[in-house]
Scaffold this motif. Structure first.
Motif, PDB file in Angstrom:
ATOM      1  N   LYS A 114       0.825  -1.208   0.000  1.00 28.09           N
ATOM      2  CA  LYS A 114       0.000   0.000   0.000  1.00 28.09           C
ATOM      3  C   LYS A 114       0.862   1.262   0.000  1.00 28.09           C
ATOM      4  N   LYS A 116       3.687   1.623  -1.339  1.00 24.65           N
ATOM      5  CA  LYS A 116       4.271   1.762  -2.683  1.00 24.65           C
ATOM      6  C   LYS A 116       3.186   1.887  -3.753  1.00 24.65           C
ATOM      7  N   SER A 117       1.944   2.124  -3.322  1.00 19.24           N
ATOM      8  CA  SER A 117       0.802   2.375  -4.213  1.00 19.24           C
ATOM      9  C   SER A 117       0.435   1.202  -5.113  1.00 19.24           C
TER      10      SER A 117
END
Length: 127
Positions: A114, A116-117
């Protein structure tokens, strides 16, 4: 297929892989790697059968798919929560998203995805 149907279909394939692992006296974990609605590869844990601690289902999927120019468009479906080995590999090879066939939980590995998207979906909880 809508998103629910897509997730349901591919989680079903991952669960079938987990059953294959279990029927071969292995760890009951399966994974599939897809692009859109297209199955790229499926795999199950082989850590027991190969006596290889990194032969987990997710790693086997990524290994079998090989280097691809569209890795960021791929989604990795798994029947277990990812560990740091899997998360590091997902990040290293820019896998676009993960769908996990378990309820949402907190873990350092999921938190890193999350952070690191990398989109993470817990199915069926995120229906």
């Amino acid at each position: 297929m809508n998103r629910f149907q897509t997730h349901s279909h591919f989680i079903g394939l991952a669960r079938a892989e987990a059953s294959t692992a279990e029927s071969n006296d292995g760890v009951s974990v399966g994974a599939v790697l897809v692009k859109g609605d297209e199955l790229i590869v499926k795999a199950h844990d082989q850590i027991v059968q190969m006596n290889n601690p990194i032969a987990v289902a997710e790693m086997e999927c990524i290994r079998q798919a090989g280097r691809r120019s569209d890795q960021s468009e791929l989604t990795l479906y798994s029947t277990r929560y990812p560990d740091m080995l899997v998360v590091g590999t997902v990040l290293q090879f820019s896998i676009g998203a993960m769908v996990i066939a378990l309820p949402e939980t907190q873990s350092p590995a999921i938190d890193l995805l999350k952070q690191k998207s990398v989109p993470v979906t817990f199915f069926p909880a995120d229906q």
